[in-house]
Design a protein around this motif. Structure first.
Motif, PDB file in Angstrom:
ATOM      1  N   SER A 310       0.835  -1.209   0.000  1.00  0.00           N
ATOM      2  CA  SER A 310       0.000   0.000   0.000  1.00  0.00           C
ATOM      3  C   SER A 310       0.868   1.258   0.000  1.00  0.00           C
ATOM      4  O   SER A 310       0.662   2.186   0.778  1.00  0.00           O
ATOM      5  N   HIS A 312       2.140   4.427  -2.211  1.00  0.00           N
ATOM      6  CA  HIS A 312       1.733   5.219  -3.369  1.00  0.00           C
ATOM      7  C   HIS A 312       2.870   6.099  -3.854  1.00  0.00           C
ATOM      8  O   HIS A 312       3.543   6.772  -3.046  1.00  0.00           O
ATOM      9  N   LEU A 345      -5.726  -2.450  -5.881  1.00  0.00           N
ATOM     10  CA  LEU A 345      -5.462  -2.330  -4.438  1.00  0.00           C
ATOM     11  C   LEU A 345      -4.955  -0.940  -4.087  1.00  0.00           C
ATOM     12  O   LEU A 345      -5.207  -0.442  -2.986  1.00  0.00           O
ATOM     13  N   LEU A 346      -4.241  -0.326  -5.015  1.00  0.00           N
ATOM     14  CA  LEU A 346      -3.726   1.023  -4.798  1.00  0.00           C
ATOM     15  C   LEU A 346      -4.766   2.095  -5.107  1.00  0.00           C
ATOM     16  O   LEU A 346      -4.494   3.287  -4.919  1.00  0.00           O
TER      17      LEU A 346
END
Length: 633
Positions: A310, A312, A345-346
């Motif tokens: 997770s 970014h 998921l991001l």
């Protein structure tokens, strides 16, 4: 200082006495000549041809034994193509422990190359007398075997599955334990990697000793290759050592190649180690790499690592998307679904790339497995992505699901149907199947958090059947489902919105409901009923079909409007976007179909408002616009 002067004087005295002509022995008595000889011997012991502050002047002086140059026999062993050639070379030329260890390693590699692994048949090869002689030589001369050869020989014995009670294995294990402090860092890493997971007291002791030494000597690492190799095997290492390796990787990050960055990031993802400083550094250096190093494998693996952790980094995502987009037609279905799932998921939606993913499925749908199709569909639903060629895309999906949906695992089946609901592609017979008591019971086995999650999804599915397929004959026959209670912990945005709404109704709680859990599985942050003059009215006696109890029996007054206030937090949106995720877009659609006028309060607007008066004015303006838009429809 005195000692240095004395040594210089002794040196000069020695040189002078060596060049002076010796006096005749007869001219001096023996008692005199003996002390002179003793004095000269002492001077020779102290004499030196250089000062202490100078370096060695003898260039040929060797402090360590030189490594022997490879002989023709060594080259013959390296070029051997069959295990038998190694054994013949040993019989003809082998005579010391180092050669025995080297030949044993080479013989093991050739057996693996020719047979794949040591099976029951290959175990018979170990009984060869020539190989036994090779092992006996190692046992007899084990102190003289070099460290590298000894570590490799231990690995060869492990690969050969030599029983723990065999003498050669015991001797080599003990010798490795004795030398563990003298091994190089690379050799320690190899021991920890090769020996991890092996049973036996000595094997466990070797691995523990190697890891302990690596923890103590981690500052010896000076190259990126060692860091990468150790971190890629990080699941064998202790958390303390992994912390040290992360620090060392951060120090050496500038020298990492693209492949090194990929290995390190994937290793961190496998171990769920979210080291943000290291990920930022590696991302920065990855952006500096040329396009030729952005291979498909690197892009897919990096997307997986970022998604799993997770983490970014919009610039890296944009670079990966631009590099991958031209290659999408050449990808295999596994890479498409894996990359799409990671980006999902991001919560990062790159529309051209996802359009290419959808087109890839349309063209290559026969090559997709059912599970790959499900993953692609769930990713699109999570992001709320509707392909431009939606008819062709979803027609192929429905043709597959008609035959395979009933055979899916209950939780996966629920996820797939819920995804169809989010994408407005559900069909009544899908929904009816999942609202039956038999299916609901299958979802109750497991952890409480997981059970509640799927009960909530079933409520969304039932709401879709009731609200979006109201004309279906089965829309009202589905059994009631329990309505879970929402958490009482409010975010700062929800708390602030609640206070503003109470101020709007003058603190009269009969005019306002907050934290409303509906039968549709959605929770409202606030609920109001406004009359035709946009004034709040008492809701306590009005019908509330969206509540489990139904509340009062009075119908909504003529011209009145029921308003639902929804606070959109940062996680409700796609990354770096103001587009709602699929889940919350479905929530808004369901509430509108249920008769609500939805008043949206996004975080990026609310946080700019500073005073309570401005917040109240903002809410009045939002309510007026929402009512006007509803009346215009």
């Amino acid at each position: 200082m005195a000692t240095r002067l004395f040594r210089r004087y002794a040196c000069v005295l020695y040189r002078a006495s060596s060049h002076a002509p010796a006096p005749p022995a007869a001219s001096l008595p023996p008692s005199v000549t003996r002390p002179a000889e003793v004095q000269r011997a002492r001077g020779w012991l102290w004499a030196t041809n250089r000062f202490l502050c100078e370096g060695s002047t003898d260039k040929n002086e060797d402090h360590f034994p030189a490594i022997p140059t490879p002989t023709e026999v060594d080259e013959l062993v390296e070029k051997a193509a069959a295990p038998e050639e190694i054994l013949e070379a040993w019989v003809a030329h082998g005579h010391n422990g180092n050669q025995a260890a080297n030949y044993l390693v080479r013989w093991t590699l050739l057996v693996l190359k020719t047979n794949g692994k040591f099976t029951g048949q290959t175990q018979k090869l170990i009984m060869d007398s020539r190989l036994q002689n090779m092992m006996d030589t190692i046992v007899n001369q084990v102190p003289s075997v070099w460290n590298g050869n000894l570590v490799s020989a231990l690995r060869a014995l492990w690969i050969m599955r030599v029983p723990p009670n065999v003498r050669v294995l015991r001797i080599v294990q003990v010798e490795v334990l004795w030398r563990v402090r003298r091994l190089t860092y690379k050799q320690l890493g190899l021991l920890a990697d090769w020996g991890s997971g092996r049973k036996g007291e000595r094997n466990v002791a070797i691995v523990r000793a190697a890891i302990k030494q690596m923890e103590l000597r981690w500052t010896e690492i000076a190259d990126t290759k060692t860091v990468t190799a150790l971190m890629s095997k990080g699941h064998h290492l202790s958390p303390t050592l992994m912390d040290r390796l992360e620090d060392k990787a951060l120090e050496l990050a500038e020298g990492f190649s693209s492949e090194d960055i990929r290995k390190v990031c994937v290793s961190l993802a496998f171990q769920s180690r979210r080291c943000v400083p290291l990920l930022r550094a590696l991302s920065y250096h990855l952006l500096q790499k040329p396009s030729s190093e952005f291979t498909t494998a690197l892009i897919v693996d990096m997307a997986y690592a970022y998604g799993k952790l997770s983490f970014h980094h919009s610039q890296v995502f944009q670079r990966m998307a631009s590099e991958l987009l031209p290659r999408v037609p050449e990808l295999v279905p596994a890479d498409v679904t894996r990359c799409a799932k990671s980006l999902g998921l991001l919560k990062w939606l790159h529309i051209p790339l996802f359009e290419a993913f959808a087109e890839h499925y349309i063209v290559n749908s026969e090559g997709y497995k059912t599970i790959q199709l499900c993953n692609l569909l769930m990713t699109f639903a999570r992001l709320g992505f509707q392909p431009s060629r939606g008819d062709a895309f979803f027609s192929k999906i429905h043709s597959v699901l008609e035959d395979s949906l009933s055979g899916l695992e209950p939780h996966l089946k629920t996820d797939v149907v819920w995804s169809l609901c989010a994408l407005q592609q559900s069909r009544p017979h899908y929904l009816i199947l999942l609202t039956q008591p038999s299916h609901v019971a299958k979802l109750s086995d497991g952890k409480q958090a997981k059970t509640e999650k799927y009960q909530l999804k079933l409520l969304h599915i039932a709401a879709t059947l009731c609200l979006e397929h109201s004309g279906s004959t089965h829309a009202t026959t589905s059994p009631p489902l329990p309505v879970p209670t929402s958490s009482s912990n409010l975010s700062p945005l929800q708390s602030s919105l609640k206070e503003a709404l109470l101020s709007f109704v003058g603190q009269r709680t009969e005019f306002l409901r907050t934290g409303v859990d509906t039968v549709y599985g959605w929770t409202l942050d606030g609920e109001l009923v406004l009359d035709c003059d946009n004034k709040p009215i008492d809701m306590s006696m009005l019908k509330a079909p969206h509540l489990p109890s139904g509340r009062g029996g009075q119908n909504l007054p003529m011209g009145a409007h029921r308003l639902a206030f929804v606070a959109w937090e940062f996680p409700n949106f796609c990354s770096n976007s103001k587009d709602l995720l699929g889940r919350f877009a479905m929530m808004k659609r369901h509430l509108q179909l249920a008769g609500f006028i939805v008043v949206e309060v996004p975080y990026y607007e609310w946080l700019e408002i500073k005073t309570d008066r401005q917040k109240l004015s903002y809410l009045k303006d939002k309510m007026g616009k929402a009512v006007a838009e509803d009346m215009a429809k």
